[in-house]
Each structure stands twice: as structure tokens, then as C-alpha cells.
Design a protein around this motif. Structure first.
Motif, PDB file in Angstrom:
ATOM      1  N   TYR A 159       0.804  -1.224  -0.035  1.00 46.74           N
ATOM      2  CA  TYR A 159      -0.052   0.038   0.035  1.00 46.74           C
ATOM      3  C   TYR A 159       0.799   1.173   0.045  1.00 46.74           C
ATOM      4  O   TYR A 159       2.334   1.111   0.222  1.00 46.74           O
ATOM      5  N   THR A 160       0.363   2.318  -0.153  1.00 46.18           N
ATOM      6  CA  THR A 160       0.961   3.926  -0.144  1.00 46.18           C
ATOM      7  C   THR A 160       0.569   4.481   0.758  1.00 46.18           C
ATOM      8  O   THR A 160      -0.643   4.677   1.341  1.00 46.18           O
ATOM      9  N   CYS A 161       1.785   5.135   1.642  1.00 44.45           N
ATOM     10  CA  CYS A 161       1.380   6.122   2.819  1.00 44.45           C
ATOM     11  C   CYS A 161       2.037   7.258   2.276  1.00 44.45           C
ATOM     12  O   CYS A 161       3.162   7.386   1.638  1.00 44.45           O
ATOM     13  N   PHE A 162       1.271   8.361   2.408  1.00 44.18           N
ATOM     14  CA  PHE A 162       1.678   9.926   2.364  1.00 44.18           C
ATOM     15  C   PHE A 162       2.345  10.422   3.463  1.00 44.18           C
ATOM     16  O   PHE A 162       1.732  10.773   4.477  1.00 44.18           O
ATOM     17  N   ASP A 163       3.690  10.051   3.387  1.00 47.03           N
ATOM     18  CA  ASP A 163       4.311  10.160   4.863  1.00 47.03           C
ATOM     19  C   ASP A 163       5.750  11.056   4.617  1.00 47.03           C
ATOM     20  O   ASP A 163       6.810  11.264   5.589  1.00 47.03           O
ATOM     21  N   THR A 164       5.934  11.651   3.390  1.00 51.11           N
ATOM     22  CA  THR A 164       6.942  12.369   3.286  1.00 51.11           C
ATOM     23  C   THR A 164       6.800  13.804   2.791  1.00 51.11           C
ATOM     24  O   THR A 164       6.515  14.197   1.812  1.00 51.11           O
ATOM     25  N   PRO A 165       6.620  14.773   3.892  1.00 55.26           N
ATOM     26  CA  PRO A 165       6.183  16.151   3.524  1.00 55.26           C
ATOM     27  C   PRO A 165       7.109  16.791   2.816  1.00 55.26           C
ATOM     28  O   PRO A 165       8.243  16.716   2.776  1.00 55.26           O
ATOM     29  N   VAL A 166       6.266  17.830   2.124  1.00 58.35           N
ATOM     30  CA  VAL A 166       7.036  18.663   1.039  1.00 58.35           C
ATOM     31  C   VAL A 166       6.720  20.141   1.732  1.00 58.35           C
ATOM     32  O   VAL A 166       5.468  20.381   1.614  1.00 58.35           O
ATOM     33  N   GLN A 167       7.791  21.000   2.058  1.00 54.94           N
ATOM     34  CA  GLN A 167       7.484  22.173   2.786  1.00 54.94           C
ATOM     35  C   GLN A 167       7.562  23.335   1.468  1.00 54.94           C
ATOM     36  O   GLN A 167       8.820  23.837   1.495  1.00 54.94           O
ATOM     37  N   ASP A 168       6.812  23.325   0.575  1.00 52.04           N
ATOM     38  CA  ASP A 168       7.118  24.271  -0.183  1.00 52.04           C
ATOM     39  C   ASP A 168       6.127  25.582  -0.159  1.00 52.04           C
ATOM     40  O   ASP A 168       6.635  26.707  -0.769  1.00 52.04           O
ATOM     41  N   ASP A 169       5.481  25.798   0.863  1.00 51.57           N
ATOM     42  CA  ASP A 169       4.766  27.047   1.102  1.00 51.57           C
ATOM     43  C   ASP A 169       3.923  26.930   2.470  1.00 51.57           C
ATOM     44  O   ASP A 169       4.216  25.716   2.973  1.00 51.57           O
TER      45      ASP A 169
END
Length: 808
Positions: A230-240
Motif C-alpha cells: 500500500y502507499t502512505c503519504f508520509d514524506t512532507p514537502v514544505q513548499d509554502d
């Protein structure tokens, strides 16, 4: 989307093809044979081959049904209307079994989608999700000797469940994996099912992350148990940054601004296990068992495949700049423009890549197909040491200002490759161990699924939609809260972090308990295919009285749109007619019939379409107030997740996004005499919403409320907000010298205070410190045309604004 036949040695492929405002379902016995039209002039979801049938969800005579077409015969008779009589036969009509004829094998109780299957002796089992209003459940049926069994429930509907996949384990039991919105977040569950009674033996939760887990995959393991991923959205991207900071909002934000990572493990005898495979190839991952598929960051949908040696491979959609493999033979190649426009993993459609689990380390992912169009499960089959997969590939230009680029193409293809070592540009790259027949030496360790359920992303619910106001002018109305501006990964500007359309609609309903919603992707990079997807999903999710979805898009009229008085700013045409079609236009093409706001308004004249401007005071994309029309723009987006409030400088809700300094703000324009209501919206983040007082929960009902300006905006929280003057609701122009105002507000979280705004200035602040407030006050009008509105502040930092009331 394109699918391959997963049964037998068939080379058949099926795919969808845009046909005007609708689409056709195409069948080819092999990729090099002629096209056969299975059905046309309709909407389709989830085409899938199983047990000699081509299955799909199709809209027929106004209803979404599960349909089947027999493809097992040597000849395929093309029938454009289903059967010779033009009516779809049921399963009992035995003549429907002729090759190429479509029929309804059984009647579903809701709208089917996400069809998947697994082989069993004599046929297959099929699973799908079934939607009724805002509720879904997973169902299952058997196809044995071409007969369809009566469907049974895999989930009971007590929680929403999505994207089911299935397999048969070596123990003979059926296993169904799915994504469940349970315990206030998205989790992966696997149900063990008795193959005879088709009853659920036990349900297991196999995801263990604090963030949202989606897109399950499953396959049988030769040495017992099943593989899953499965896929987990766990790598944050701090673009704003955004205005709100409280924990629930931040947990939701990670859902829309994180890169996906694949996790994979084994379920055996009711226990979960991880393979000891570390990031650096050492025997241990530190001191813990870890299901992380290292190298998979940027992942979307995945498919687990065990080869004949027992080795695990994962085919997955991957946002990566990696170049694709050069295959020895390719029947056709897509033309690519020299200038590809906006580039980079963040902006392009994901690749299709494969990654392999060696004995103690995951290999580097190998890109097979670049720019694979649409984030959907990958249709593939493993047979005789080879993988065969269907794909759609996009070579069109992005972000150049060219609309319907004549050079680029969108193609359908099939890829077939052996799971053995091969080279890329002369460099040896292994999809397998050096010995293709070597059995893997995996070390398994228990992986404990903790009882802690992770971050809650669910908004607190409103218990009642009715206002509670006894005033006769409010009696016909009830509250509806929803979304008017949100992007999917069809939009070029943030494809990796924006979710697909299904996921967006699910988020609106599961997390936000919304009553209406839409997706608004940029017209300048939407071709007929994307437009059709937008229309189709709006149709699929529309349940009058329960949830209102409607077609919409973002008309992006800023740079380089300096023609006919532009730049114009950005507006979102919302199509609120019960029938008819929404036509899409763009200002990036000067020859387009709707290339300016004046032309756009003319093209939509007489239709129930409004076009709220957003980020009116944004420095880069300000709305051009010279083109404001109160009938075409009865409301504006006062607040947007990323850019904050456009009410007035220094007001609560103004974020640190760069804004215009003078004259562009909402209060500036209200003081100039313009009249418009307030809503809020999400854009790329998914949170802020619009509130309406409607007389019915339909598209017509929404249009009437928008044009009457009975609206409010909220940074995300749902609430009941009634603001009236002399019995007339917010948005009204009231002819009076003495104004008697009434305020009724109820919310599921603590209201801190209410600010009464008169002509842009705070007239009074009412301390509340409660979950509800009722307040009456009376004033004498100072000037003709003065305007009043409410600003509501919550203890957790959330905000809401009522639309103004004008005293004439």
C-alpha cells in the motif's frame, strides 16, 4: 485507462476512447488487430477482464450498472447498442452470451467501481466497491463456468471502503484487501473469506502508519500467506505555508502535500511479517523490522507480483525524473515536442516503474514507461516468467500556453518483459537476482500492528443541517457546506501532491462531511480526455438530496493573457444545471471562443453557470475587477488555504503569501459599491470550504443560493451560520432606515468571538466561548449602501465569514 486480459494466454486489451462529450469502450483481440466498439456514447469506469468477460461500470439509461461482455469466443460481434433490440439483457437472457453482446449479470444496489478479480478453478472471483450517496461498501461475486453468483457483502457499510483487490491463498481462502476510512483516517484492511459460503472469517488491519494509507495491492505467496502493499503519504514537502496550524489541519495538509512511500509485508496465519531489507543492504534495518520499500518515495498505485522463484516485485506509479528503459522493439512511438514546457517529477504524470526485493535490499526502481497518464491501478498479468501490462502514455506539452497541442499525443500501449537481468544503455540493471532461477533467501520477522490509530484527519461533524432560526425567511433553507475549488493530478502545477479525482471526492465526504463538491483543474492543460474525466466523475458522484457534484474547471487568465484588457485573473466556472454539458475555454488561446472574461460570460449566457474569482488580492494572479459582473460573479473566494484571506490587509486570516497592497482587496471593492457574497475554497490543499443556505440539495438548489448570495466561507470547519436583517438573509439588499439584525451560529468546536463588521470596520466584538451563539441587535442606518458582515473566530484558529447585508 487501459487494461490487459489477465486470463489464459490472451493478448486482448481494452481501453476508453473520448467520443465528443462521452466515451467509447474499445476491445482489441490483440494490440495489432482492429478496434471493436463494445459500447459507446456513455460513461465508463474500471474496465476489467475476468473469466472470459470484459466487465465495467457503465451508465445506461440514467443508471450506473455493472455490465459484462463475453469475449471468450473466436469471433467478436460489434454491437453499439448492447444487443440487437437496443436494450441490455439480463443474465437470464441466454442469447446475450454471444461474443460481443453486453448484459447485466446482476443488479447492484449502488453504483459500482474499482473492479478487480482473481482466478479460481473454472472461473474467477470479482470484487468491487459500490456507492450509494456518501456511503460505500465492498462486494464480491463468483463467475463459475460463465455463471455469475449472487453478490455478497465483504464490508457491512459501517465505514466507507475503497479500491478492493483480491487473491486466493495457498490455504484455499479468499483474501480481499481494501482501503477503509476508519478511526478517522485511511487504513488498509484485509478480509479473509470462506471460499464456499463467501462469508468473512476475519478482518485484519495491516497498515501501521500515523498518516493516511491508500491504494492496496495483494497476491498469493507460494510458501504460505499473502503479499500485500500500500502507499502512505508520509514524506512532507514544505513548499509554502498556510494560515492554520492546529493538529487536525496539519494532519490533513500532509495528505495533500506529502510524497507517497510504498510499504509491503506478508499476512500469514493472521500475523503480519516484514522482510529484513534495509536501505543500505545490511542485514538489519537498525534494530527493527520495517515494511518500507526503500527507493519508492514518490509512489502512487502499486501492484505486488511474486515470480516463479518466490521473489517479490512491485510495479508502481512513480513520480521520478528517471529515464525509461529502451526496449528492443516498439511498434509505435509517440511524437514528443522539442520544448516539453514545465518539467520535473512534481509536474508530470507519474512513470510506471518496477522495484525488486533482493535477499536483503530493494533494488533501485527501473522506469519502464514515462509520463504514464492518469493515476489508476496498473493492469498487469504475470505468466510464464513475463509481465504484461497496459498503459496510457502522455507526450503532450505542459505549461507553454498552447492549448490542445497539435504535436504531442496521448497513446495506449502494452509492455511485455521477462523478469531477468537486462541492460539500460549498456549498463547492467537487474530486475532479478543474477541467477533468474535462484530462490530468494528472505528473512521474515514479526511486524506488530499497534492499536494506536494514528493522526485524526476527520473534521468534527455538524449534527443537524437545519438553521434552528424560527424566522420565516429561513424556514425553507438548510445548511450545506462543500468545496468549489480543488485540483486533481490532472492539473500540471502540482501533480505529485494533488490526488486523483476519486480521492478528492472521498476526502470531501469522509473527512469533511461535505454536502457538495467539485474539482477545478486548469483548462490550459486539459484536453478532451481530461475534460471528459471531469464530467464523468461529477456525474458518478452526484446523488441529489445526498451529495451534489458538478463539472467545473479553473479558467486561468493571468500571465500571459494580456489581450482584450487582460490579464484577467483566475475564475472557476461552476456548472450547476441538472443536464446539458459544460464547455471548457481558456484565455491562453486568443482564438478560443471564451478567451476573455467578456467572451466567457457571453458563451455561458442563459446557463446556470457562475464563475467565482479567487485569490483576488494575490500578487501574481490578481483578479481584474474591471471585468466584475454581479450576475456572473455573485460570490468571491474570500479565503483560500494557501493564500489566506483577501478580505483586507491585517485582518484575521491574512497569510504571509504575497498580496497586492492597495485597492485589490474585497473590502476595497465593497466600498466602491460592488456587491458580492463570500465563500472560501481549497485550491491545492483541500480544506477551506463554502457554506450555503439552500432550499434543496441539488445543482439547481446550489445555483439559486449562490445567485442570492446566501453564502458564507469557512477555513474548513463545518458550522451553521444564519445572519439576517429585518427577516432577510445574508446576501440581501434591505431597504430600511432601522435595521434589526439576528445572528444564530452553532458549531462542533468552541467559538471564541464574533466580530460585527460595518463598512469594513469592527463595530462590535461579541465574546462567546461556547459552541453556539444567538444574538440580536438594532442600529440606525448611517448611509445608503452601507454593508454589514460577520467574522467568526474559533479557539483553534479557524475562521468563518458571513456574506454581507446591504442597507439601502
Amino acid at each position: 485507462n487501459a487494461v490487459v486480459n489477465t486470463t489464459g494466454n490472451s493478448n486482448a486489451i481494452a481501453y476508453l476512447k473520448v467520443d465528443g462529450y462521452r466515451e467509447s469502450l474499445i476491445y482489441k483481440k490483440s494490440p495489432d488487430t482492429e478496434e471493436k466498439i463494445v459500447s459507446e456514447n456513455s460513461y465508463f469506469l474500471s474496465p476489467h477482464f475476468a473469466a472470459g468477460f470484459l466487465l465495467r461500470s457503465e451508465k445506461v439509461n440514467g443508471e450506473w450498472n455493472l455490465l459484462a461482455t463475453d469475449t471468450s469466443g473466436n469471433s467478436f460481434i460489434e454491437h453499439r447498442e448492447g444487443s440487437p433490440s437496443g436494450k441490455l439483457p439480463s443474465l437470464t437472457t441466454r442469447g446475450a452470451r454471444r461474443a460481443g453482446w453486453s448484459f447485466i449479470p446482476f443488479k447492484t444496489s449502488g453504483r459500482p467501481a474499482s473492479i478487480s478479480s482473481a482466478k479460481v478453478p473454472g472461473g474467477a472471483i470479482i470484487v468491487w466497491e459500490e456507492r450509494t450517496g456518501k456511503k460505500t461498501k465492498i462486494r464480491l461475486s463468483k463467475i463459475i463456468n460463465s455463471d455469475f453468483d449472487k453478490p455478497v457483502d465483504v464490508t457491512d457499510g459501517s465505514f466507507n471502503a475503497y479500491d478492493p483487490v483480491c487473491c486466493v491463498g495457498t490455504d484455499g481462502n479468499i483474501y480481499v484487501a481494501y482501503c477503509a476510512f476508519a478511526n478517522k483516517n485511511y487504513r488498509i484492511k484485509i478480509n479473509k473469506i470462506n471460499p464456499d459460503s463467501l462469508s468473512v472469517i476475519k478482518s485484519y488491519e495491516v497498515s501501521n502508519q500515523i498518516d493516511s494509507c491508500v491504494f492496496p495491492s495483494i497476491c498469493s505467496r507460494k510458501e504460505g500467506g499473502i503479499w500485500f502493499s500500500y502507499t502512505c503519504f508520509d514524506t512532507p514537502v514544505q513548499d509554502d505555508a498556510t494560515f492554520l496550524k492546529h493538529n487536525r489541519f496539519q494532519a490533513q495538509r500532509r495528505f495533500f502535500s506529502s510524497r507517497g512511500t510504498i510499504f509491503s509485508g506478508i499476512l500469514k496465519n493472521g500475523k503480519t511479517y516484514a522482510v529484513l531489507a534495509s536501505e543500505n543492504g545490511k542485514t538489519f534495518c537498525g534494530n527493527v523490522a520495517n515494511m518500507t520499500v526503500f527507493g519508492s518515495v514518490g509512489a502512487g498505485h502499486s501492484t505486488v507480483i511474486e515470480d516463479k522463484t518466490g521473489r517479490l516485485h512491485i510495479l508502481f506509479r512513480h513520480h521520478s525524473d528517471t529515464l525509461p528503459v529502451k526496449f528492443d522493439f516498439c511498434n509505435k512511438k509517440l511524437d514528443r515536442p522539442e520544448n516539453r514546457g514545465i518539467q520535473g517529477a512534481k509536474y508530470n504524470h507519474p512513470n510506471i516503474s518496477i522495484i525488486t526485493l533482493n535477499d536483503s535490499q530493494w533494488t533501485k526502481p527501473v522506469c519502464l514507461i514515462s509520463h504514464a497518464h492518469v493515476e489508476l491501478p496498473i493492469s498487469c498479468v504475470y505468466d510464464d516468467g513475463k509481465i504484461r501490462a497496459a498503459f496510457t502514455e502522455d507526450s503532450r506539452m505542459n505549461g507553454s500556453g498552447k492549448w490542445f497541442d497539435k504535436i504531442g499525443q496521448l497513446g495506449v500501449g502494452v509492455i511485455e518483459f521477462p523478469l531477468v537481468p537486462f541492460s539500460i544503455d549498456g549498463i547492467e540493471t537487474s530486475l532479478h537476482s543474477p541467477d533468474a532461477n535462484a530462490k530468494p533467501d528472505y528473512q521474515f520477522r514479526p511486524y506488530v500492528i499497534h492499536s494506536l490509530k494514528g493522526n485524526s484527519i476527520e473534521n468534527p461533524k455538524i449534527l443537524s443541517r437545519f438553521s434552528g432560526d424560527n424566522n420565516k425567511n429561513y424556514n425553507p433553507f438548510f445548511h450545506a457546506v462543500g468545496q468549489t475549488h480543488t485540483h486533481t493530478n490532472l492539473s500540471v502545477c502540482q501533480r505529485e501532491y494533488d490526488k486523483d479525482g476519486h480521492t478528492n471526492y472521498r476526502f470531501m465526504q469522509d473527512v469533511q462531511d461535505s454536502d457538495f463538491g467539485t474539482t477545478t483543474d486548469h483548462a490550459y492543460n486539459m484536453w478532451h480526455t481530461e475534460m471528459l474525466i471531469t464530467r464523468k466523475l461529477a456525474d458518478y458522484y452526484y446523488f441529489p438530496g445526498e451529495f451534489v457534484s458538478f463539472p467545473a474547471y479553473e479558467w486561468t487568465g493571468s500571465m500571459p493573457c494580456n489581450h482584450e484588457g487582460g490579464p484577467f485573473g483566475h475564475v472557476n466556472p461552476l456548472f450547476l444545471q441538472e443536464n446539458d454539458e459544460l464547455d471548457f475555454f481558456t484565455p491562453t488561446d486568443r482564438q478560443c471562443k471564451g478567451s476573455s472574461l467578456n467572451k466567457l460570460r457571453k458563451e455561458y449566457y442563459g446557463k446556470k453557470i457562475i464563475a467565482p474569482p479567487h485569490h483576488v488580492a494575490d500578487e501574481q494572479h490578481p483578479f481584474n475587477w474591471d471585468f466584475f459582473c454581479p450576475t456572473f460573479q455573485p460570490v468571491i473566494e474570500l479565503f483560500q488555504d494557501r493564500r489566506g484571506s483577501g478580505e483586507q490587509p491585517w485582518a484575521p486570516g491574512v497569510a504571509n503569501y504575497i498580496h497586492k497592497q492597495n485597492g485589490q482587496w474585497a473590502v476595497d471593492q465593497l466600498k466602491k459599491g460592488k456587491k458580492f457574497g463570500f465563500i472560501a475554497s481549497a485550491d491545492h490543499s483541500g480544506f477551506a470550504r463554502a457554506g450555503l443556505l439552500v432550499n434543496e440539495l441539488t445543482r439547481n438548489g446550489l445555483f439559486e443560493a449562490f445567485t442570492a448570495r446566501r453564502t458564507f466561507g469557512t477555513t474548513g470547519i463545518g458550522l451553521l451560520l444564519s445572519f439576517s436583517c429585518n427577516g432577510f438573509p445574508m446576501g440581501s439588499e434591505v431597504k430600511t432606515g432601522v435595521a434589526k439584525f439576528n445572528i444564530n451560529i452553532s458549531a462542533p468546536e468552541m467559538i471564541y468571538s464574533i466580530q460585527l463588521i460595518r463598512d469594513g470596520e469592527i463595530h462590535k466584538t461579541i465574546s462567546v466561548n461556547d459552541f453556539s451563539c444567538s444574538y440580536d441587535f438594532e442600529i440606525n442606518r448611517k448611509r445608503k449602501g452601507e454593508f454589514w458582515y460577520l467574522r467568526i473566530l474559533f479557539e483553534n484558529g479557524e475562521l468563518a465569514w458571513s456574506s454581507p447585508i446591504w442597507l439601502e
